[in-house]
Design an enzyme around this catalytic site. Structure first.
Site, PDB file in Angstrom:
ATOM      1  N   GLU A  91     106.783   4.207 -77.973  1.00 15.48           N
ATOM      2  CA  GLU A  91     105.286   3.888 -77.615  1.00 15.48           C
ATOM      3  C   GLU A  91     105.369   2.238 -77.427  1.00 15.48           C
ATOM      4  O   GLU A  91     104.914   1.488 -77.989  1.00 15.48           O
ATOM      5  CB  GLU A  91     104.466   3.899 -78.824  1.00 15.48           C
ATOM      6  CG  GLU A  91     104.452   5.375 -79.107  1.00 15.48           C
ATOM      7  CD  GLU A  91     103.194   5.748 -80.328  1.00 15.48           C
ATOM      8  OE1 GLU A  91     102.991   4.932 -80.956  1.00 15.48           O
ATOM      9  OE2 GLU A  91     102.598   6.923 -80.292  1.00 15.48           O
ATOM     10  N   GLU A 123     105.014  13.929 -79.828  1.00 15.46           N
ATOM     11  CA  GLU A 123     104.447  13.944 -81.290  1.00 15.46           C
ATOM     12  C   GLU A 123     103.023  14.571 -81.307  1.00 15.46           C
ATOM     13  O   GLU A 123     102.133  14.450 -80.511  1.00 15.46           O
ATOM     14  CB  GLU A 123     104.424  12.252 -81.760  1.00 15.46           C
ATOM     15  CG  GLU A 123     105.768  11.342 -81.741  1.00 15.46           C
ATOM     16  CD  GLU A 123     105.585  10.034 -82.385  1.00 15.46           C
ATOM     17  OE1 GLU A 123     104.497  10.099 -83.032  1.00 15.46           O
ATOM     18  OE2 GLU A 123     106.214   9.415 -81.929  1.00 15.46           O
TER      19      GLU A 123
HETATM   20  C1  GLA Z   1     102.847   6.918 -83.376  1.00 14.01           C
HETATM   21  C2  GLA Z   1     104.312   6.516 -83.588  1.00 14.01           C
HETATM   22  C3  GLA Z   1     104.831   7.422 -84.754  1.00 14.01           C
HETATM   23  C4  GLA Z   1     103.933   7.352 -86.017  1.00 14.01           C
HETATM   24  C5  GLA Z   1     102.801   8.237 -85.520  1.00 14.01           C
HETATM   25  C6  GLA Z   1     101.797   7.978 -86.619  1.00 14.01           C
HETATM   26  O1  GLA Z   1     102.742   8.045 -82.524  1.00 14.01           O
HETATM   27  O2  GLA Z   1     105.191   6.849 -82.533  1.00 14.01           O
HETATM   28  O3  GLA Z   1     106.101   6.329 -85.121  1.00 14.01           O
HETATM   29  O4  GLA Z   1     103.684   5.883 -86.317  1.00 14.01           O
HETATM   30  O5  GLA Z   1     102.119   7.204 -84.561  1.00 14.01           O
HETATM   31  O6  GLA Z   1     100.805   8.759 -86.157  1.00 14.01           O
END
Ligand code: GLA
Ligand code: ZN
Length: 672
Positions: free
Chosen positions: A156, A307
């Site tokens: 991210e 995710e």
């Molecule tokens: C993001 C991050 C993860 C985690 C999630 C929690 O997507 O990539 O490392 O912190 O949020 O929701």
């Protein structure tokens, strides 16, 4: 540079079911239990190594791969693949201790302290070198490992930096782009408030304790930061690519994330992956919009859902559990809109740290006899059974919806006529008018091929970049329908207003000119009275006061001093038409307006369904996959018409009238 295959996931041969996995947070005695439970839940790929930098490199000259060797071997033994991450999203403490300028600077230009994550300066040569070294070491070590599926670079990418390194690189960037100071001053309208730069060294990043409102500079700094962060990605990617030329490389994106222009990123990624965390109360259609945005980034190519929480988030003000069945429903929602894999964050809840209360497949109890584990396992079994049938399948949208990050920045940055511009809300509002009717929409960008669409909708196209109006005209001339709204055609790419007034270069195709713009308070409204007598619709936010030239009037304002002036116009242009919505109407107007256009273009939904039931199609060759998703908590009855279908999830034959359970899902293929 991108690997040549049309779609990376088609090569996978199966829909992966995955999870983020951070084994370095636990003693190795836990790992065999992890592998056993992963097999039980049907987990077939894990993102491993995200944020593992200090565990892999406790000092600059010391690498510690033994634990990861054991994990990679364990995964391979259990038939689980690794989406192997480079750990560069959070740096170890030793790094900024030795190289203080690796830390980011904030919106006041003040260097941040150590800690947190994504806290590195994207232009720091030390960061580029160290993250590159780490990527190289990982690639060398695992290049032939049987568990290696794909590279997950960093995590991210986010935020901005304003440090002196970034400022220096920005000045070089400006010199390359503008050539001369005079050209830059002209594009930025700097005589205003005596802002003319007389030397390149005077240019600073936007700073909250300095200059925040030089709009040309702001949008350029956004572009520069997008490029700077992307250069961190391509730096690692190129190093890895040279060592493992056949392994796909990606990073996980975040939807309508304002600080980075993902359309630029998509060009450098082998496959799009993204992290889906809906805000509280977001509807299925709003989530679908985000999936479609990611599918659009590579012009319709399927993506990986990297995710989603299996149960709850922890960083919202209130973190409700996903109701039983909703995880499954939303997993197939992602798939319906282009996902070729389904993954979670996170595998096992950490005992400490800020995410210890974030949902996980395995909670602190360590148990597998839980609701969440059962739901995850069901999805695992279903995805395994699906095989490769959806991989690479595409949508067939005839409606394009234009979204542009530069426009978003410039629009929000503009001071007046109303503070909250609602750009993403407005885009989504138009999207939902189609979604409600089961009409697929492609999200497109200013550099997309518009000619593929029968209908192109470009709400609030404030910034019209060079060549865009011409390509819109070409699309309409050939019989297409173009729709835009109030506050469009105002500025060029450096945020300079068009000299011929609004809607600037869209003037010809729309056949109107805008004289004034009124802004309304939240509780204020006007109305759009349909000229054909079919009724009237409330409207608010902004109201353009316009005059038609060649366009004709479909609706007029119902009140105020501009009562009777055009509020909705339609212009015949070549074989097609261009519409202008002068204010933000009640969604019912969009439903009616778009139903008419769809009718003219003979665009039919795959199925007519009751409210809250979605049917979305993905096609591969001759085969159409119909994703039937009941977003209601209650069961609904549906009529399948004359066809007989097979449900890929149950293998049942379905025909005639069927009942779809609350939050139920069917994936249907027509029987030959
Ligand atoms: C993001 C991050 C993860 C985690 C999630 C929690 O997507 O990539 O490392 O912190 O949020 O929701
Ligand atoms: Zn910096």
């Amino acid at each position: 540079m991108s690997i040549s295959e049309k779609s990376v996931s088609e090569k996978f041969g199966r829909v992966y079911h995955g999870s983020d996995y951070n084994p370095e947070q636990w003693p190795c005695a836990v790992w065999p239990e992890d592998f056993r439970l992963m097999q039980e839940a049907g987990i077939s790929a894990v993102a491993v190594g995200v944020f593992s930098w200090v565990s892999l490199q406790p000092a600059e000259d010391k690498f510690t791969f033994d634990w990861l060797d054991e994990i990679m071997d364990g995964l391979a033994t259990h038939g689980i693949k690794a989406m192997l991450a480079t750990p560069s999203a959070a740096q170890p403490a030793w790094m900024s201790q030795h190289y203080p300028t690796i830390l980011r600077s904030d919106e006041q230009g003040i260097r941040r302290q150590r800690g947190g994550r994504t806290n590195y300066c994207p232009n720091s040569p030390d960061y580029r070198r160290l993250s590159g070294n780490m990527a190289r070491a990982l690639a060398e070590r695992y290049k032939d490992h049987p568990a290696l599926l794909l590279w997950h670079i960093s995590n991210e990418y986010a935020g901005t930096c304003t440090c002196e390194t970034c400022a220096a690189r920005f000045r070089e960037w400006l010199q390359r782009n503008y050539g001369t100071l005079d050209a830059m001053n002209a594009r930025w309208w700097t005589p205003f408030w005596s802002h003319t730069f007389t030397d390149w060294s005077q240019v600073m990043p936007p700073l909250s304790n300095g200059e925040m409102h030089m709009h040309g500079l702001n949008v350029d700094y956004f572009r520069f930061m997008t490029e700077s962060q992307l250069a961190c990605y391509t730096n690692e990617r190129d190093i890895i690519r040279a060592i493992t030329p056949d392994v796909p490389i990606t990073t996980n994106l975040m939807g309508t994330y304002k600080p980075l222009d993902y359309r630029q990123w998509a060009k450098e990624m082998d496959i799009i992956t993204w992290d889906c965390y809906p805000s509280p109360g977001q509807s299925a259609g709003e989530i679908a919009f985000q999936h479609d945005l990611h599918r659009g980034l590579k012009d319709g190519q399927s993506f990986l859902l990297m995710e989603q929480t299996p149960s709850s988030q922890n960083w919202q003000p209130v973190n409700a559990l996903k109701r039983p069945g909703v995880l499954r429903l939303w997993s197939y929602l992602a798939m319906a809109h282009g996902a070729d894999s389904i993954s979670y964050f996170q595998w096992r809840r950490g005992r400490g740290g800020s995410e210890k209360l974030h949902g996980a497949v395995i909670e602190h109890s360590g148990r597998s006899d839980t609701r969440v584990f059962r739901e995850v396992s069901q999805i695992g079994a279903e995805l395994k059974a699906l095989g490769d049938v959806v991989l690479g399948a595409r949508g067939d949208a005839k409606v394009g919806l234009l979204f542009d990050w530069d426009n978003w920045h410039a629009l929000d940055d503009a001071i007046g006529p109303v503070r909250n511009k609602r750009y993403v809300d407005t885009i989504r509002k138009h999207y939902l008018a189609f979604y409600r009717q089961n009409i697929p929409v492609d999200i497109v960008f200013p550099d997309s091929d518009f000619s593929r669409y029968d209908i192109l909708v470009a709400p609030m196209l404030y910034m019209v970049k060079q060549g865009v109006a011409e390509r819109i005209e070409a699309m309409v001339r050939k019989g297409g329908t173009f729709v835009t709204t109030y506050f469009s055609g105002i500025v060029d790419e450096t945020d300079l207003a068009f000299e011929n007034g609004y809607p600037g270069p869209l003037h010809n195709v729309l056949g109107i000119h805008v004289e004034e713009i009124d802004a309304m308070y939240e509780n204020q409204s006007n109305s759009m009275v349909m000229s054909d007598g079919s009724g009237s619709y409330a409207c608010n936010h902004l109201a353009d006061l316009l005059h038609t030239e060649s366009a004709h009037v479909l609706a007029t304002y119902g009140s105020d001093f501009y009562q009777g002036m055009p509020a909705l116009t339609k212009n015949a242009f070549g074989q097609g038409h261009a519409y202008y919505l002068a204010s933000d109407p009640d969604p019912a107007l969009l439903d009616t307006l778009y139903a008419g256009m769809l009718n003219e273009h003979r665009i039919e939904p795959p199925m007519h369904t009751p409210p809250g039931v979605e049917v979305t199609v993905r096609r591969k060759g001759e085969q159409a996959l119909l994703f039937m998703l009941n977003h209601n908590a209650e069961a609904v009855t549906l009529h399948l018409g004359a066809h007989t279908y097979r449900d890929l999830l149950t293998n049942a034959t379905l025909q005639g009238q069927i009942e779809v359970a609350g939050y139920g899902v069917h994936i249907l293929v027509a029987h030959a």
